[in-house]
Write an enzyme that holds these catalytic residues in place. Structure first.
Site, mmCIF file in Angstrom:
data_model
loop_
_atom_site.group_PDB
_atom_site.id
_atom_site.type_symbol
_atom_site.label_atom_id
_atom_site.label_comp_id
_atom_site.label_asym_id
_atom_site.label_seq_id
_atom_site.Cartn_x
_atom_site.Cartn_y
_atom_site.Cartn_z
ATOM 1 N N LYS A 69 0.808 -1.226 0.000
ATOM 2 C CA LYS A 69 0.000 0.000 0.000
ATOM 3 C C LYS A 69 0.843 1.280 0.000
ATOM 4 O O LYS A 69 0.447 2.285 -0.570
ATOM 5 C CB LYS A 69 -0.949 0.001 1.194
ATOM 6 C CG LYS A 69 -2.114 -0.956 1.008
ATOM 7 C CD LYS A 69 -3.223 -0.677 2.020
ATOM 8 C CE LYS A 69 -4.442 -1.528 1.737
ATOM 9 N NZ LYS A 69 -4.246 -2.955 2.103
ATOM 10 N N GLU A 100 -9.821 7.273 4.024
ATOM 11 C CA GLU A 100 -10.753 6.462 4.804
ATOM 12 C C GLU A 100 -10.132 5.082 4.910
ATOM 13 O O GLU A 100 -9.338 4.670 4.049
ATOM 14 C CB GLU A 100 -12.135 6.449 4.161
ATOM 15 C CG GLU A 100 -12.449 5.295 3.266
ATOM 16 C CD GLU A 100 -11.666 5.291 1.965
ATOM 17 O OE1 GLU A 100 -11.255 4.203 1.571
ATOM 18 O OE2 GLU A 100 -11.464 6.352 1.351
ATOM 19 N N SER A 105 1.780 -9.848 -0.988
ATOM 20 C CA SER A 105 1.454 -8.419 -0.874
ATOM 21 C C SER A 105 1.764 -7.802 0.481
ATOM 22 O O SER A 105 1.961 -6.592 0.588
ATOM 23 C CB SER A 105 -0.024 -8.203 -1.214
ATOM 24 O OG SER A 105 -0.853 -9.012 -0.396
#
Ligand SMILES: *Cc1c(COP(=O)(O)O)cnc(C)c1O
Length: 427
Positions: free
Chosen positions: A112, A134, A401
């Site tokens: 991310k 968010e 990931s």
């Protein structure tokens, strides 16, 4: 040494490759991937999105901008992330060789951060001083809070109040990093309510505020922008795989929540038809139970969060509640480019259940000495399954990931539950 030969200097090469790809790739100028994507927002957001799109169009080719991005990825994130041969697991499956792309080794523990850095740089270039985001499970909130601390930007993270209670660790992390976490009390007090609140904030404060979205979803240009930033993952693979194995993989496998880590590793391979692309959705307790999050496998086209895509909805178009053991895959829709890749057949989408993902989680811990995120464990489960059907000259590349430290609680609860059930049946 040329860029090509050194993955550490690969970003310039990556940017060039990205452009080659873009000539025959999507989206169009309005953000359409075939019938998917686009901009389904209220009038009040149109201006903000146009401003964002113009800024991105101007900066995406700027050598200075690309250089800043590359420098952050190298020195702050620790890129390039390595590729690792999962030898013992491959041997156990007795088929293809399995390799992992190690996004778990990034600063903050997942992919991310790549995207968040790109968007924060864009915010800085646009003169925005305040960032909003968010978050559901809190992973995107932590990545955003991290880069805001690094860049000295004010950071406000919206989070459903139920999620705030469930994810105390991540809430505390964000606060340590200087972010303000705003609990949202409306509706179901989860991600979708936080999303509405973030939208409201953006409309009101668009002059000084940049909205960082965490996956390849939302209105144009977000799906394209997030994909571009995450495609550093696949670009590195393009140079690393031949260095390590002499060639490109036969199959690239990644888990799909919103779809950003999958788009990131798929994108540079789209033009190479000899590489099969496989997205793995959360099958939860099984597709027939209705308790899953497999929007591509079991959903249908509709509009959610500003774009047209596959979603889990009832016949009246109401979004259905989703379930997955991994919070990061628990999303009722998927990025529009995946919808397009599915329809065109360029990528294939499968599901892995909670139980299968947990089995892969434990296998990876014991056989490879790597504790993977539960999201990533879905990709690993399918990679292992697929490998067992192939022969050793084949290569399966799975995107790892993120790391599983955040999942200790979930895993230990499941183990305790399983032991309890076992004890009960013995009695
Ligand atoms: C958030 C997350 C995901 C799911 O998001 P995508 O946008 O589908 O990549 C997958 N893996 C990890 C480790 C995550 O934190």
């Amino acid at each position: 040494m040329t860029d090509q030969a050194n993955p550490g200097l690969g970003a310039a090469h990556a940017a060039k490759a990205l452009h080659r790809n873009q000539q025959h790739q999507h989206p169009d100028a309005q953000g359409h991937f075939g019938p998917y994507g686009g901009t389904f927002v209220s009038e009040t957001l149109v201006h903000a999105l146009e401003q964002l799109q113009q800024a991105y169009e101007r900066l995406r080719d700027e050598p200075d901008f690309l250089n800043e991005f590359r420098t952050e990825l190298r020195h702050f994130v620790g890129r390039p992330s390595p590729i690792y041969h999962a030898r013992r697991w491959s041997d156990q499956m007795g088929g293809a060789r399995i390799y992992f792309k190690r996004e778990d080794l990034n600063h903050t523990g997942a992919h991310k951060i790549n995207n968040v850095i790109g968007q924060a740089l864009l915010a800085r270039h646009m003169g925005k001083t305040r960032i909003i985001a968010e978050t559901g499970a809190g992973q995107h909130g932590v990545a955003t809070a991290t880069i805001c601390a690094r860049f000295g930007l004010k950071c406000v993270v919206y989070m459903g109040s139920d999620d705030v209670r469930r994810q105390v660790q991540n809430v505390y992390r964000m606060q340590l990093l200087g972010a303000q976490v705003v609990p949202v009390e409306s509706g179901s007090r989860t991600l979708k309510d936080a999303l509405n609140e973030a939208m409201r904030d953006w409309v009101t404060n668009v002059e000084d505020t940049f909205y960082i979205i965490g996956t390849v979803a939302g209105p144009h240009p977000y799906p394209m922008m997030v994909r571009d930033f995450q495609s550093v993952i696949g670009q590195e693979c393009l140079t690393q795989m031949p260095e390590l194995t002499g060639r490109q993989p036969d199959h690239v496998v990644a888990c799909v929540g919103g779809g950003s880590n999958a788009m990131g590793i798929f994108y540079p391979y789209i033009g190479d038809e000899s590489v099969s692309l496989v997205g793995v959705e959360a099958g939860g307790e099984g597709l027939d139970t209705g308790r899953h999050a497999a929007s591509l496998t079991a959903g249908s086209p509709g509009v959610l969060h500003g774009n047209r895509t596959y979603l889990l909805q009832d016949p009246k178009g109401q979004v259905i509640d989703t379930h997955s053991v991994s919070a990061g895959l628990d999303y009722p829709a998927v990025g529009p480019e995946h919808a397009w890749l599915k329809d065109t057949g360029r990528a294939r989408y499968v599901t892995v259940t909670d139980d299968e993902a947990l089995q892969a989680f434990h296998d990876c811990c014991r056989l490879e000495g790597i504790i993977p995120a539960l999201e990533s464990s879905h990709a690993l489960a399918h990679a292992a399954k697929l490998a067992s059907t192939l022969s050793p000259q084949h290569i399966v590349l799975a995107n790892l990931s993120g790391r599983g430290d955040k999942d200790m609680h979930t895993v230990s609860e499941r183990l305790a539950l399983a032991q309890q059930t076992q004890a009960d049946t013995k009695e």
